[in-house]
Design an enzyme around this catalytic site. Structure first.
Site, PDB file in Angstrom:
ATOM      1  N   ASP A  85     -38.385 -40.145 -42.986  1.00  6.95           N
ATOM      2  CA  ASP A  85     -38.390 -41.065 -44.124  1.00  6.95           C
ATOM      3  C   ASP A  85     -39.794 -41.548 -44.467  1.00  6.95           C
ATOM      4  O   ASP A  85     -40.655 -41.672 -43.592  1.00  6.95           O
ATOM      5  CB  ASP A  85     -37.546 -42.306 -43.804  1.00  6.95           C
ATOM      6  CG  ASP A  85     -36.051 -42.047 -43.869  1.00  6.95           C
ATOM      7  OD1 ASP A  85     -35.656 -40.867 -43.965  1.00  6.95           O
ATOM      8  OD2 ASP A  85     -35.290 -43.023 -43.805  1.00  6.95           O
ATOM      9  N   ASP A  86     -39.981 -41.829 -45.754  1.00  6.64           N
ATOM     10  CA  ASP A  86     -41.098 -42.621 -46.294  1.00  6.64           C
ATOM     11  C   ASP A  86     -42.327 -41.822 -46.708  1.00  6.64           C
ATOM     12  O   ASP A  86     -43.250 -42.381 -47.312  1.00  6.64           O
ATOM     13  CB  ASP A  86     -41.542 -43.728 -45.333  1.00  6.64           C
ATOM     14  CG  ASP A  86     -40.433 -44.722 -45.034  1.00  6.64           C
ATOM     15  OD1 ASP A  86     -39.381 -44.652 -45.690  1.00  6.64           O
ATOM     16  OD2 ASP A  86     -40.628 -45.569 -44.138  1.00  6.64           O
TER      17      ASP A  86
ATOM     18  N   HIS B  35     -35.647 -41.099 -51.898  1.00  8.02           N
ATOM     19  CA  HIS B  35     -35.746 -42.334 -51.106  1.00  8.02           C
ATOM     20  C   HIS B  35     -36.240 -43.490 -51.993  1.00  8.02           C
ATOM     21  O   HIS B  35     -36.889 -44.403 -51.500  1.00  8.02           O
ATOM     22  CB  HIS B  35     -36.689 -42.102 -49.926  1.00  8.02           C
ATOM     23  CG  HIS B  35     -36.491 -43.026 -48.754  1.00  8.02           C
ATOM     24  ND1 HIS B  35     -35.242 -43.343 -48.239  1.00  8.02           N
ATOM     25  CD2 HIS B  35     -37.392 -43.698 -47.984  1.00  8.02           C
ATOM     26  CE1 HIS B  35     -35.396 -44.153 -47.206  1.00  8.02           C
ATOM     27  NE2 HIS B  35     -36.682 -44.405 -47.038  1.00  8.02           N
TER      28      HIS B  35
ATOM     29  N   HIS C  33     -39.507 -47.439 -52.633  1.00  6.45           N
ATOM     30  CA  HIS C  33     -38.918 -47.869 -51.360  1.00  6.45           C
ATOM     31  C   HIS C  33     -38.179 -49.201 -51.519  1.00  6.45           C
ATOM     32  O   HIS C  33     -38.418 -50.168 -50.792  1.00  6.45           O
ATOM     33  CB  HIS C  33     -40.001 -47.979 -50.275  1.00  6.45           C
ATOM     34  CG  HIS C  33     -39.463 -47.862 -48.878  1.00  6.45           C
ATOM     35  ND1 HIS C  33     -39.160 -48.959 -48.103  1.00  6.45           N
ATOM     36  CD2 HIS C  33     -39.165 -46.767 -48.121  1.00  6.45           C
ATOM     37  CE1 HIS C  33     -38.711 -48.561 -46.923  1.00  6.45           C
ATOM     38  NE2 HIS C  33     -38.697 -47.230 -46.903  1.00  6.45           N
TER      39      HIS C  33
ATOM     40  N   HIS D 216     -39.932 -41.244 -38.876  1.00  6.44           N
ATOM     41  CA  HIS D 216     -40.655 -41.633 -40.090  1.00  6.44           C
ATOM     42  C   HIS D 216     -42.011 -40.924 -40.135  1.00  6.44           C
ATOM     43  O   HIS D 216     -42.768 -40.997 -39.154  1.00  6.44           O
ATOM     44  CB  HIS D 216     -40.875 -43.150 -40.132  1.00  6.44           C
ATOM     45  CG  HIS D 216     -39.602 -43.927 -40.295  1.00  6.44           C
ATOM     46  ND1 HIS D 216     -38.723 -44.131 -39.251  1.00  6.44           N
ATOM     47  CD2 HIS D 216     -39.058 -44.528 -41.391  1.00  6.44           C
ATOM     48  CE1 HIS D 216     -37.687 -44.831 -39.686  1.00  6.44           C
ATOM     49  NE2 HIS D 216     -37.866 -45.082 -40.974  1.00  6.44           N
TER      50      HIS D 216
END
Length: 219
Positions: free
Chosen positions: A33-34, A84, A88, A189
């Site tokens: 993620d991210d 995503h 965020h 992440h």
């Protein structure tokens, strides 16, 4: 505060989202993620290649704009990507209209950046739906009701906690291994914040499960 494994309870409360894949096969679904963030994402891609592993990257739209070439490298190396949001966003702290608009903005960036012949990189395996993960895992039922028309909403059954600066790398790895099994969806992440734990835990996690006969596939 967070829990490494809440899937048994939350899958009952939120049955319309995906917490893990039901399978008797030794398959693990690694997710990141991210990103894309050059320092972290390139490291992840190198480790995945070393173990012949595939993964799914839930990308922040703003980071795709900033790091276009790294994003393309994810796809070129045979991994999947998911939405995503663009900034965020926390679904619990944003009105639905603003939340959906932010998702749509990321969606546009994703689609326009992917090679037109490879849109399957954004589609859930065995489905026609795109992949979406809510930042922080925070999304309400009214948002789910709308989004599931076009997206498979991917949560997780293993949260590694790599983002936690108070968590020792050894404990990050230990907990990740403890809760992972057949069909697990595991979150790491590809971010600067997570990098110290990620660099310790990811290669050891890959090695452990590869030697145990598991394979790593995309969602």
């Amino acid at each position: 505060m967070y829990f490494n494994n809440l899937e048994p309870l939350l899958s009952i409360l939120y049955p319309n989202v995906t917490w893990k894949r039901k399978t008797a096969e030794k398959v693990i679904y690694l997710t990141f993620d991210d990103g894309p963030i050059p320092e972290a994402t390139k490291y992840v891609l190198g480790e995945l290649d070393r173990f012949n592993a595939k993964a799914t990257f839930f990308c922040v739209g703003d980071n795709i704009v900033k790091h276009h070439e790294v994003f393309k490298k994810i796809i070129d190396e045979g991994h999947k990507i998911g939405n995503h949001t663009f900034n965020h966003l926390n679904g619990w702290k944003n009105e639905n209209a603003a939340y959906f608009e932010n998702i749509a903005k990321c969606d546009e960036i994703l689609i326009n950046t992917i090679n037109p012949d490879n849109h399957s990189a954004y589609i859930s395996n065995g489905s026609t739906k795109k992949l979406f993960r809510p930042p922080y895992g925070k999304i309400n039922k009214s948002q789910i009701k709308v989004l599931i028309e076009n997206y498979e909403i991917i949560m997780w059954d293993v949260l590694t906690g790599d983002f936690d600066k108070k968590l020792k790398p050894e404990n990050c790895l230990k907990k990740a291994i403890k809760f992972t099994g057949n069909g697990s969806i595991v979150i790491f992440h590809d971010s600067i914040k997570a990098l110290p734990n990620l660099q310790y835990a990811l290669p050891r996690f890959l090695k452990h499960f590869t030697e145990a006969g598991y394979r790593f596939e995309t969602l």
